[in-house]
Design a protein around this motif. Structure first.
Motif, PDB file in Angstrom:
ATOM      1  N   PHE A 103      50.458  35.030  20.122  1.00 29.14           N
ATOM      2  CA  PHE A 103      50.356  33.904  19.196  1.00 29.14           C
ATOM      3  C   PHE A 103      50.414  32.594  19.985  1.00 29.14           C
ATOM      4  CE2 PHE A 103      51.790  30.705  16.202  1.00 29.14           C
ATOM      5  CZ  PHE A 103      51.092  31.014  15.055  1.00 29.14           C
ATOM      6  N   GLY A 104      51.318  32.541  20.974  1.00 29.97           N
ATOM      7  CA  GLY A 104      51.443  31.344  21.800  1.00 29.97           C
ATOM      8  C   GLY A 104      50.211  31.086  22.636  1.00 29.97           C
ATOM      9  N   VAL A 105      49.609  32.143  23.181  1.00 33.40           N
ATOM     10  CA  VAL A 105      48.397  31.991  23.991  1.00 33.40           C
ATOM     11  C   VAL A 105      47.280  31.362  23.167  1.00 33.40           C
ATOM     12  CG1 VAL A 105      46.519  33.250  25.123  1.00 33.40           C
ATOM     13  CG2 VAL A 105      48.892  33.832  25.638  1.00 33.40           C
ATOM     14  N   VAL A 106      47.034  31.936  21.975  1.00 34.70           N
ATOM     15  CA  VAL A 106      45.969  31.414  21.108  1.00 34.70           C
ATOM     16  C   VAL A 106      46.274  29.976  20.692  1.00 34.70           C
ATOM     17  CG1 VAL A 106      44.787  31.704  18.903  1.00 34.70           C
ATOM     18  CG2 VAL A 106      45.348  33.710  20.281  1.00 34.70           C
ATOM     19  N   LYS A 107      47.533  29.733  20.319  1.00 36.16           N
ATOM     20  CA  LYS A 107      47.921  28.405  19.842  1.00 36.16           C
ATOM     21  C   LYS A 107      47.722  27.338  20.916  1.00 36.16           C
ATOM     22  CE  LYS A 107      52.241  26.948  19.563  1.00 36.16           C
ATOM     23  NZ  LYS A 107      53.636  26.753  19.110  1.00 36.16           N
ATOM     24  N   TRP A 108      48.194  27.593  22.142  1.00 36.64           N
ATOM     25  CA  TRP A 108      48.134  26.565  23.178  1.00 36.64           C
ATOM     26  C   TRP A 108      46.721  26.354  23.704  1.00 36.64           C
ATOM     27  CZ3 TRP A 108      51.522  22.989  23.368  1.00 36.64           C
ATOM     28  CH2 TRP A 108      52.817  23.244  22.913  1.00 36.64           C
ATOM     29  N   LEU A 109      45.887  27.388  23.641  1.00 40.50           N
ATOM     30  CA  LEU A 109      44.473  27.176  23.949  1.00 40.50           C
ATOM     31  C   LEU A 109      43.863  26.199  22.948  1.00 40.50           C
ATOM     32  CD1 LEU A 109      43.209  30.780  24.844  1.00 40.50           C
ATOM     33  CD2 LEU A 109      43.376  28.814  26.396  1.00 40.50           C
ATOM     34  N   GLY A 110      44.215  26.374  21.684  1.00 41.67           N
ATOM     35  CA  GLY A 110      43.732  25.462  20.652  1.00 41.67           C
ATOM     36  C   GLY A 110      44.267  24.055  20.829  1.00 41.67           C
ATOM     37  N   VAL A 111      45.535  23.932  21.172  1.00 36.87           N
ATOM     38  CA  VAL A 111      46.152  22.615  21.384  1.00 36.87           C
ATOM     39  C   VAL A 111      45.438  21.856  22.505  1.00 36.87           C
ATOM     40  CG1 VAL A 111      48.226  21.425  22.200  1.00 36.87           C
ATOM     41  CG2 VAL A 111      48.424  23.246  20.497  1.00 36.87           C
ATOM     42  N   VAL A 112      45.241  22.530  23.626  1.00 36.21           N
ATOM     43  CA  VAL A 112      44.599  21.894  24.784  1.00 36.21           C
ATOM     44  C   VAL A 112      43.172  21.473  24.451  1.00 36.21           C
ATOM     45  CG1 VAL A 112      43.742  22.283  27.133  1.00 36.21           C
ATOM     46  CG2 VAL A 112      46.033  23.054  26.492  1.00 36.21           C
ATOM     47  N   TYR A 113      42.437  22.333  23.740  1.00 32.82           N
ATOM     48  CA  TYR A 113      41.047  22.009  23.420  1.00 32.82           C
ATOM     49  C   TYR A 113      40.965  20.835  22.451  1.00 32.82           C
ATOM     50  CZ  TYR A 113      36.103  22.617  22.408  1.00 32.82           C
ATOM     51  OH  TYR A 113      34.767  22.406  22.273  1.00 32.82           O
ATOM     52  N   LEU A 114      41.822  20.806  21.434  1.00 27.83           N
ATOM     53  CA  LEU A 114      41.826  19.692  20.492  1.00 27.83           C
ATOM     54  C   LEU A 114      42.214  18.385  21.184  1.00 27.83           C
ATOM     55  CD1 LEU A 114      43.447  21.300  17.313  1.00 27.83           C
ATOM     56  CD2 LEU A 114      41.106  20.455  17.531  1.00 27.83           C
ATOM     57  N   LEU A 115      43.178  18.472  22.078  1.00 34.62           N
ATOM     58  CA  LEU A 115      43.593  17.286  22.827  1.00 34.62           C
ATOM     59  C   LEU A 115      42.441  16.768  23.692  1.00 34.62           C
ATOM     60  CD1 LEU A 115      46.000  15.436  23.363  1.00 34.62           C
ATOM     61  CD2 LEU A 115      46.646  16.933  25.258  1.00 34.62           C
ATOM     62  N   TYR A 116      41.711  17.702  24.303  1.00 34.14           N
ATOM     63  CA  TYR A 116      40.544  17.328  25.117  1.00 34.14           C
ATOM     64  C   TYR A 116      39.494  16.607  24.258  1.00 34.14           C
ATOM     65  CZ  TYR A 116      35.927  18.077  27.196  1.00 34.14           C
ATOM     66  OH  TYR A 116      34.639  17.912  27.639  1.00 34.14           O
ATOM     67  N   ILE A 117      39.197  17.154  23.072  1.00 34.51           N
ATOM     68  CA  ILE A 117      38.213  16.529  22.189  1.00 34.51           C
ATOM     69  C   ILE A 117      38.696  15.148  21.755  1.00 34.51           C
ATOM     70  CG2 ILE A 117      37.056  16.687  19.950  1.00 34.51           C
ATOM     71  CD1 ILE A 117      37.166  19.707  20.230  1.00 34.51           C
ATOM     72  N   GLY A 118      40.000  15.040  21.449  1.00 32.31           N
ATOM     73  CA  GLY A 118      40.548  13.764  21.017  1.00 32.31           C
ATOM     74  C   GLY A 118      40.405  12.689  22.072  1.00 32.31           C
ATOM     75  N   VAL A 119      40.765  13.007  23.300  1.00 32.25           N
ATOM     76  CA  VAL A 119      40.666  12.037  24.397  1.00 32.25           C
ATOM     77  C   VAL A 119      39.194  11.684  24.667  1.00 32.25           C
ATOM     78  CG1 VAL A 119      41.070  11.679  26.869  1.00 32.25           C
ATOM     79  CG2 VAL A 119      42.826  12.779  25.457  1.00 32.25           C
ATOM     80  N   LYS A 120      38.344  12.686  24.635  1.00 31.05           N
ATOM     81  CA  LYS A 120      36.916  12.457  24.885  1.00 31.05           C
ATOM     82  C   LYS A 120      36.327  11.556  23.803  1.00 31.05           C
ATOM     83  CE  LYS A 120      32.546  14.940  25.524  1.00 31.05           C
ATOM     84  NZ  LYS A 120      31.890  16.269  25.531  1.00 31.05           N
TER      85      LYS A 120
END
Length: 211
Positions: free
Chosen positions: A72-89
């Motif tokens: 659950f943590g693996v899936v969640k943190w992959l999503g967190v990092v990707y959303l953060l990347y999109i936000g900054v971009k």
């Protein structure tokens, strides 16, 4: 599944699909950038991901992911990092005039659809909350006196239709907002606002739990 049961659960599925979340924020942003129909086409990506997650849940693997702290943590943190990347971009992206962007889109429509669809797919597939929905909520909508598999298929297809509808609604609102903003300063604030939404979504996902 009986007709009366389908009629009863369909509004719930549409409300579920319309709830604010990373994919709907993406549809809104795509509506701003390339128009509502392009955003709806991109929603094929999220629905492909949701179809995979529904199959995973139907096979019982979703329950394993939900119950496992590690996965659950693996899936969640992959999503967190990707959303953060999109936000900054998105925050850092340069504002482009609407007529200039529409002209540009005509020449890169195919690649643009692919990139937006891929983005929708990656956001959906890395959101463990979607697995929770398919694993914990969908089974509660089933009539256990009838065969389960056909019902699950009907619910899944209805949910995918609801997701296309939600993508269209958010895309139209995004496109409307974009057309009301003409100045470069306004477009710049719009990009920063949408970037902030993605960062906020990443924070919400980071704070989520299996409960």
């Amino acid at each position: 599944m009986s007709w009366s049961l389908w009629v009863a659960i369909t509004p719930f599925l549409f409300l579920l699909a319309l709830s604010p979340g990373p994919n709907n924020f993406t549809a809104m942003y795509n509506g701003m950038q390339s128009g509502s129909m392009s955003a709806v086409v991109a929603a094929i990506g999220r629905n492909l991901a949701f179809s995979i997650l529904m199959l995973v849940s139907a096979l019982g693997l979703g329950a394993i992911i939900v119950s496992s702290v590690f996965w659950f943590g693996v899936v969640k943190w992959l999503g967190v990092v990707y959303l953060l990347y999109i936000g900054v971009k998105t925050w850092r992206s340069a504002p482009i005039a609407l007529d200039e962007h529409e002209s540009e889109n005509k020449s890169i429509a195919l690649s643009g659809h692919y990139l937006r669809g891929r983005q929708e797919f990656l956001i959906a597939i890395s959101n463990p909350k979607a697995i929770l929905i398919f694993t914990a909520i969908f089974p509660q909508l089933l009539d256990l006196t009838l065969p389960v598999t056909p019902q699950f298929i009907v619910i899944g297809v209805t949910f995918i239709m609801a997701e296309f509808f939600a993508a269209y609604i958010y895309a139209v609102s995004g496109n409307t907002i974009r057309r009301l903003i003409k100045s470069q300063a306004g477009l710049n604030r719009l990009n920063k606002g949408m970037g902030s939404l993605f960062v906020f979504a990443s924070m919400l996902l980071a704070s989520s739990s299996r409960s």
